[in-house]
Design a protein around this motif. Structure first.
Motif, mmCIF file in Angstrom:
data_model
loop_
_atom_site.group_PDB
_atom_site.id
_atom_site.type_symbol
_atom_site.label_atom_id
_atom_site.label_comp_id
_atom_site.label_asym_id
_atom_site.label_seq_id
_atom_site.Cartn_x
_atom_site.Cartn_y
_atom_site.Cartn_z
ATOM 1 N N TRP A 119 1.029 -1.147 -0.087
ATOM 2 C CA TRP A 119 -0.082 0.069 -0.036
ATOM 3 C C TRP A 119 0.938 1.313 0.028
ATOM 4 O O TRP A 119 0.673 2.099 -0.749
ATOM 5 N N ASN A 120 1.956 1.029 0.726
ATOM 6 C CA ASN A 120 2.910 2.316 0.845
ATOM 7 C C ASN A 120 3.575 2.711 -0.708
ATOM 8 O O ASN A 120 3.858 3.734 -0.856
ATOM 9 N N TRP A 121 3.771 1.575 -1.501
ATOM 10 C CA TRP A 121 4.482 1.524 -2.643
ATOM 11 C C TRP A 121 3.604 2.517 -3.435
ATOM 12 O O TRP A 121 3.900 3.294 -4.197
ATOM 13 N N ASN A 122 2.252 2.196 -3.384
ATOM 14 C CA ASN A 122 1.345 2.770 -4.350
ATOM 15 C C ASN A 122 1.162 4.307 -3.876
ATOM 16 O O ASN A 122 1.003 5.077 -4.642
ATOM 17 N N CYS A 123 1.153 4.407 -2.673
ATOM 18 C CA CYS A 123 0.766 5.846 -2.256
ATOM 19 C C CYS A 123 1.968 6.709 -2.330
ATOM 20 O O CYS A 123 1.690 8.059 -2.640
ATOM 21 N N TRP A 124 3.220 6.237 -2.054
ATOM 22 C CA TRP A 124 4.370 7.191 -2.278
ATOM 23 C C TRP A 124 4.746 7.013 -3.719
ATOM 24 O O TRP A 124 5.002 8.351 -4.262
ATOM 25 N N LEU A 125 4.780 6.232 -4.572
ATOM 26 C CA LEU A 125 5.221 6.384 -5.812
ATOM 27 C C LEU A 125 4.232 6.537 -6.985
ATOM 28 O O LEU A 125 5.080 7.058 -7.917
ATOM 29 N N ILE A 126 3.006 6.547 -6.729
ATOM 30 C CA ILE A 126 2.009 6.844 -7.902
ATOM 31 C C ILE A 126 2.233 8.459 -7.954
ATOM 32 O O ILE A 126 2.242 8.933 -9.306
ATOM 33 N N PRO A 127 2.211 9.252 -7.021
ATOM 34 C CA PRO A 127 2.493 10.770 -7.308
ATOM 35 C C PRO A 127 3.666 11.121 -7.885
ATOM 36 O O PRO A 127 3.862 11.824 -8.953
ATOM 37 N N VAL A 128 4.805 10.402 -7.511
ATOM 38 C CA VAL A 128 6.059 10.721 -8.158
ATOM 39 C C VAL A 128 6.175 10.227 -9.734
ATOM 40 O O VAL A 128 6.589 11.144 -10.440
ATOM 41 N N ARG A 129 5.638 9.000 -10.075
ATOM 42 C CA ARG A 129 5.690 8.714 -11.290
ATOM 43 C C ARG A 129 4.743 9.543 -12.197
ATOM 44 O O ARG A 129 5.047 9.553 -13.327
ATOM 45 N N TRP A 130 3.811 10.016 -11.516
ATOM 46 C CA TRP A 130 2.843 11.049 -12.475
ATOM 47 C C TRP A 130 3.207 12.263 -12.582
ATOM 48 O O TRP A 130 3.119 13.016 -13.784
ATOM 49 N N ALA A 131 3.921 12.885 -11.642
ATOM 50 C CA ALA A 131 4.464 14.440 -11.736
ATOM 51 C C ALA A 131 5.875 14.358 -12.204
ATOM 52 O O ALA A 131 6.429 15.141 -13.242
ATOM 53 N N PHE A 132 7.093 13.435 -11.785
ATOM 54 C CA PHE A 132 8.340 13.726 -12.305
ATOM 55 C C PHE A 132 8.449 12.729 -13.282
ATOM 56 O O PHE A 132 7.826 11.732 -13.404
ATOM 57 N N PRO A 133 9.512 12.985 -14.226
ATOM 58 C CA PRO A 133 9.835 12.183 -15.304
ATOM 59 C C PRO A 133 10.705 10.896 -15.066
ATOM 60 O O PRO A 133 11.714 10.860 -15.656
ATOM 61 N N TYR A 134 10.267 10.143 -14.080
ATOM 62 C CA TYR A 134 11.324 9.143 -13.556
ATOM 63 C C TYR A 134 10.906 7.748 -14.194
ATOM 64 O O TYR A 134 11.588 7.076 -14.387
ATOM 65 N N GLN A 135 9.713 7.820 -14.787
ATOM 66 C CA GLN A 135 9.067 6.641 -15.486
ATOM 67 C C GLN A 135 9.207 6.689 -16.593
ATOM 68 O O GLN A 135 8.649 7.622 -17.526
ATOM 69 N N THR A 136 10.130 6.084 -17.408
ATOM 70 C CA THR A 136 10.534 6.034 -19.013
ATOM 71 C C THR A 136 10.343 4.790 -19.523
ATOM 72 O O THR A 136 10.300 3.739 -18.896
ATOM 73 N N PRO A 137 10.268 4.794 -20.933
ATOM 74 C CA PRO A 137 10.050 3.458 -21.752
ATOM 75 C C PRO A 137 11.192 2.431 -21.534
ATOM 76 O O PRO A 137 11.172 1.345 -21.359
ATOM 77 N N ALA A 138 12.493 2.939 -20.929
ATOM 78 C CA ALA A 138 13.595 1.986 -20.739
ATOM 79 C C ALA A 138 13.227 1.218 -19.514
ATOM 80 O O ALA A 138 14.104 0.350 -19.203
ATOM 81 N N ASN A 139 12.378 1.902 -18.415
ATOM 82 C CA ASN A 139 12.651 1.200 -17.196
ATOM 83 C C ASN A 139 10.986 0.976 -16.834
ATOM 84 O O ASN A 139 10.854 0.457 -15.765
ATOM 85 N N ILE A 140 10.047 1.004 -17.767
ATOM 86 C CA ILE A 140 8.707 0.582 -17.708
ATOM 87 C C ILE A 140 8.564 -0.581 -17.045
ATOM 88 O O ILE A 140 7.577 -0.991 -16.390
ATOM 89 N N HIS A 141 9.312 -1.556 -17.489
ATOM 90 C CA HIS A 141 8.986 -3.222 -17.180
ATOM 91 C C HIS A 141 9.125 -3.336 -15.479
ATOM 92 O O HIS A 141 8.736 -4.021 -15.182
ATOM 93 N N TYR A 142 10.238 -2.760 -15.234
ATOM 94 C CA TYR A 142 10.654 -2.651 -13.661
ATOM 95 C C TYR A 142 9.480 -2.056 -12.841
ATOM 96 O O TYR A 142 8.786 -2.760 -11.767
#
Length: 595
Positions: A119-142
């Motif tokens: 649950w903490n993974w979703n609560c903390w990382l969903i806003p980061v992945r939505w706002a910051f450009p940390y999710q890229t096509p190169a690491n999307i599978h991770y």
């Protein structure tokens, strides 16, 4: 030579007979004690196995009893053999419980920890992945791998654990599989669990991998609050976890604000104005720093330029003031609850000092009172142990008293053989008292109305001509003053001074409490009376029976008549009482009557 040999053999026979008589007397005393006190164990040695009963070695040279049992499993590793089942076999033979107690099962608490981590993974990382450009096509599978691992944990929680939780209905604990499953399906928890697993991931094929589609995963907040309750119940210092949790709330609010600030900056254009993020350095750290200054209202921020920036900053200020005040208030409650006992101790000590100063109590007495407060608080963490047990039911108070005091009370010789339930009732009447160094526990000559059990520390029994010689030192587990509980006439007088040697924590049982208990146990009362009389007789001194030197007799006792002379007088009486011996016999009778 023959006479000397016969005399030697007769002496051996006489010594052997005396030894047998002594052994018979000791055995008789042991039997009498066992009849009186059923708890006294026999001192007889266990019979020794005869040589004929020894196990016969097997043909292989190994005893049958030394062979490993069929259900023992051995694991060979390198050059060693371990008597343990392989972990894979143990895992295969493990059977999952059909029902789980959510209040006491530690395995369930461990599982809730994994659910809360997902649950903490979703609560903390969903806003980061939505706002910051940390999710890229190169690491999307991770990212997707960890996302679906968290979804698997959610699914296992619904299918395996939640449907096996016990619940209370009408005062009964329900463990039926069908009933537990139906109870979960009717609960609000099931609706929220299904809602948080909505398969919005299928929209990935249409709009791409958008982390906002996973926002329903954050709705599994009930597992988080349940984990908090279960964890606080098993922690010895739960207030530490509460402080950490409250701090995490504050950090998360700053985390969300930093994500919103970066999104606003990207919406306006990075570096387009002095208010937005300029795109230099680590984007998350820079935005988090801006969020801290905004929510805590430190100031020193650049002024917003556009209408969007002004509205965003106003909402940030309002939210920051509200959130920060709530966090401060919650932190104050957590710290206040953690230090409530310390505050109560301080208030009691301050009130006592004020009272002693008002009545001008001597400084030495005040120092001893302060020492008692400090030692009592630091040794047991409270001033009165009974205050914690008042709200508990009688059965729970008894369980706690048994665990704390039964091992000590059961060793008291006076109470051995008594009704077990009577001892249980007596345990609830014990109260703890702390004595300072050189405090008198009891004084010589005072009426004894209580019994003392040493829980911690030592006491010294003083006596001698000056009353200051140490006769014996009693340590933890020792008992004294138990005879006074059953003495008649308001209690017997103490025969010595008992002083605390250092700090001593004693349990006290008062006489009136024991009398109230013995009303319901007449057999134990009779047994205690007999034991008390026996202990009093054994402790009495010879001078108490014969009278002191200051009590002169009016007629001194005469010497005993020789046995041979008494036999002659008796024979004279049987012959008719004539002659000198008869007259002497008649004269002795007159003297006896006069005396």
């Amino acid at each position: 030579r023959f006479g000397s040999a016969s005399s030697l053999s007769s002496a051996v026979i006489n010594s052997r007979l005396q030894e047998l008589v002594r052994l018979f007397k000791e055995r008789t005393e042991k039997v009498k004690e066992k009849l009186i006190d059923s708890d006294v164990t026999s001192d007889e040695e266990s019979p020794v196995a005869s040589p004929a009963a020894a196990p016969v070695p097997a043909p292989g040279g190994e005893l049958e009893g030394d062979k490993p049992l069929g259900d023992d499993h051995y694991c060979e590793m390198l050059c060693c053999t371990f008597k343990h089942r392989p972990w894979l076999d143990r895992l295969k033979s493990y059977q999952f419980p059909s029902s789980i107690d959510p209040l006491t099962n530690l395995m369930y608490v461990l599982w809730l920890f994994f659910v809360v981590m997902a649950w903490n993974w979703n609560c903390w990382l969903i806003p980061v992945r939505w706002a910051f450009p940390y999710q890229t096509p190169a690491n999307i599978h991770y990212w997707l791998l960890v996302d679906y691992l968290c979804d698997l944990i959610y699914l296992l929680d619904i299918v395996i654990f939640q449907t096996r939780l016990q619940f209370v209905q009408g005062g009964d604990i329900i463990t039926d599989k069908k009933a537990m499953k139906e109870n979960y399906l009717r609960s609000q928890r099931f609706k929220m669990d299904v809602l948080c697993l909505l398969p919005l991931d299928f929209f990935y094929f249409k709009v791409g991998v958008n982390p906002l589609l996973r926002f329903p995963r954050c709705l599994k907040y009930m597992a988080f609050f349940e984990f908090n309750n279960r964890l606080e119940a098993i922690l010895t210092k739960a207030y530490i976890y509460r402080v950490i949790r409250t701090t995490a709330y504050l950090l998360y609010s700053l985390h969300v604000n930093s994500c919103l600030y970066y999104w606003a900056s990207a919406y306006e254009g990075l570096g387009s104005t002095t208010w937005v993020y300029d795109g230099e350095g680590n984007s998350y750290i820079r935005c988090y720093y801006w969020a801290v200054k905004t929510l805590i209202t430190i100031g020193g921020l650049p002024d917003p330029k556009t209408l969007f920036e002004i509205v965003f900053q106003l909402l940030n200020y309002f939210t920051g003031v509200f959130a920060f005040s709530v966090m401060i208030g919650q932190m104050r409650d957590v710290v206040g609850a953690a230090t409530a006992g310390q505050t109560y101790y301080r208030s009691c000590m301050d009130s006592t000092i004020k009272y002693m100063n008002f009545y001008r109590i001597p400084r030495t007495v005040q120092n001893r009172v302060k020492t008692w407060y400090e030692y009592t608080w630091h040794s047991q963490g409270m001033l009165d142990e009974s205050e914690l047990l008042v709200q508990l039911p009688d059965k729970m108070r008894l369980d706690i008293a048994i665990d704390v005091n039964y091992n000590i009370v059961s060793k008291v010789a006076l109470f051995q053989g008594c009704d077990r339930q009577m001892i249980f009732d007596m345990l609830k009447r014990l109260r703890s008292v702390v004595y300072l160094p050189n405090d008198y526990v009891c004084k010589k000559g005072e009426i004894g109305r209580e019994m003392y059990i040493i829980q911690a520390g030592q006491v010294q029994v003083l006596g001698g001509p000056d009353g200051k010689s140490v006769l014996v030192t009693l340590k933890a587990g020792s008992v004294f003053g138990e005879i006074s509980l059953l003495a008649a006439g308001g209690g017997n007088r103490r025969t010595a001074n008992v002083v605390a040697h250092g700090f001593a924590n004693l349990f006290i049982l008062e006489k009136k409490d024991l009398n109230e208990i013995l009303v319901h146990y007449p057999e134990s009362q009779k047994l205690l009376r007999k034991k008390a009389k026996k202990m009093l007789r054994s402790s009495n001194k010879p001078k108490d029976e014969k009278g002191g030197p200051g009590d002169p007799l009016i007629i001194p006792p005469k010497a005993d008549t020789p046995k041979l002379f008494r036999a002659a007088l008796a024979a004279t009486g049987r012959m008719g009482g004539k002659g000198p011996l008869g007259r002497l016999r008649w004269r002795l009778k007159e003297l006896q009557a006069t005396q």
